[in-house]
Write an enzyme that holds these catalytic residues in place. Structure first.
Site, short mmCIF file in Angstrom:
data_model
loop_
_atom_site.label_atom_id
_atom_site.label_comp_id
_atom_site.label_asym_id
_atom_site.label_seq_id
_atom_site.Cartn_x
_atom_site.Cartn_y
_atom_site.Cartn_z
N VAL A 167 40.25 -77.74 33.50
CA VAL A 167 40.32 -76.41 34.12
C VAL A 167 40.37 -76.53 35.65
CG1 VAL A 167 39.12 -74.20 34.41
CG2 VAL A 167 39.13 -75.34 32.17
N LYS A 175 28.95 -66.82 24.03
CA LYS A 175 29.96 -65.82 24.40
C LYS A 175 29.54 -64.41 23.95
CE LYS A 175 33.62 -69.27 24.22
NZ LYS A 175 34.53 -69.99 23.31
#
Ligand code: HSE
Length: 343
Positions: free
Chosen positions: A29, A219
């Protein structure tokens, strides 16, 4: 103090004072973020009203090979502390609890805004970090932490701020969805599908994060907090992963025209005026024609039910370097815009 100037078309000209950015982490990332900052520098400068200047990239191992095509040489450092004291915005994509937590706290105290994709850190310590950001008057944004490229945090927290969310349910872990999809549609034995997902690099460094539902739990905790506020934490999640499933479970599901999906849910229960927030992650039988059953391989999907908006469905890539970088850069550009507007 320079302000973006208005040109004859009413478009802000780019101010010359850059917004200084430090990047912590240059894995899949981080490297994607650095490459985009280099190759879209002019576009981003126009969108922000000032150039984004990457002042350094902190990494653990300077010698590790990484693709930083187009990125100015000499930016890598193994001293993240010095970097975070000198910038306007810190982007943390190194992962793990420490030193990420300490560096984010240091950055906020030193006057920087922070963008992070670190879901486990946020799920475990996000309440304290948000409180610190609030006290210091700086931004802490983390769209990339939940379903990567899909703008779910902004949808829940901002777009639906004038509505009442009833529930959020979704497939928020791509690697377990890949495994479940391989078994359901290709007839791959369950344990072989787990091995395949590992071989393809889909599983976290610690595969139990995915297989035991910890990644999905983090999440859904972040989504629940965004929807209803409060201090929902990891210990509130009723959690069951996929590791206990057997091929017989998949046979039984097939026999009833259903498929097994790992569903993360958060919903409001209890009396009006005294709502309770419930959060769960568990393997769930889903009818074959349900949108969740059609969610293939590593794709994620979230369905939000809200009083006025009704049912909303978002789906897309929940992992991947460029996909996660898309969300990181969106947060970065929004924070940079606010900085430039406040000059
Ligand atoms: N392990 C995660 C997944 C990566 O499979 O979805 C993205 O958070």
């Amino acid at each position: 103090c320079q302000r973006p100037r208005e040109d004859v078309n009413g478009v802000s000209a780019v101010s010359q004072t850059p917004v200084r950015v430090a990047l912590l982490g240059a894995g899949t990332v981080g490297a994607a973020v650095a490459r985009r900052l280099a190759d879209r520098a002019e576009v981003f400068a126009r969108r922000v009203g000032a150039p984004l200047e990457l002042t350094g990239i902190a990494v653990r191992d300077l010698g590790r090979p990484r693709d930083l095509t187009g990125v100015l040489p000499g930016l890598l450092t193994d001293d993240p502390g010095a970097l975070v004291d000198e910038v306007d915005i810190v982007v943390e994509v190194m992962g793990g609890i420490q030193p990420a937590r300490g560096l984010i706290e240091r950055a906020l105290r030193a006057g920087a805004d922070v963008v992070t994709a670190n879901k486990q850190l946020l799920a475990q310590h996000g309440v304290e970090l948000e409180a610190l950001a609030g006290r210091e008057g700086h931004g802490l944004e983390y769209e990339a932490a939940v379903v990567a490229a899909v703008p779910i945090m902004r949808t829940v927290r901002d777009a639906l701020a004038g509505d009442e969310i009833r529930s959020i349910r979704g497939i928020v872990n791509g690697s377990t969805n890949y495994i479940l999809d391989m078994v359901a549609r290709q007839g791959v034995p369950f344990q072989d599908a787990v091995t395949q997902a590992g071989d393809l690099g889909y599983l976290e460094a610690d595969p139990t994060e995915d297989l035991e539902g910890l990644d999905a739990a983090a999440k859904i905790v972040l989504l629940a907090r965004a929807a209803w506020g409060g201090e929902v934490g990891m210990s509130d999640v009723q959690r069951e992963g996929i590791s206990g499933l057997t091929d017989a479970d998949f046979e039984n599901a097939r026999g009833t025209g259903q498929v097994i999906k790992l569903i993360a849910s958060a919903w409001r229960s209890g009396a009006p005026g005294a709502p309770r927030i419930e959060v769960a992650v568990r393997p769930t039988l889903v009818a074959a024609d349900h949108p969740f059953a059609q969610t293939r391989e590593g794709t994620n999907m979230v369905i939000i039910e809200a009083d006025s908006a009704g049912s909303l469905r978002l789906s897309g890539a929940g992992a991947g370097g460029d996909e996660t970088a898309s969300a990181v850069l969106g947060d970065l550009i929004n924070l940079a815009r606010a900085r430039v507007a406040a000059r």
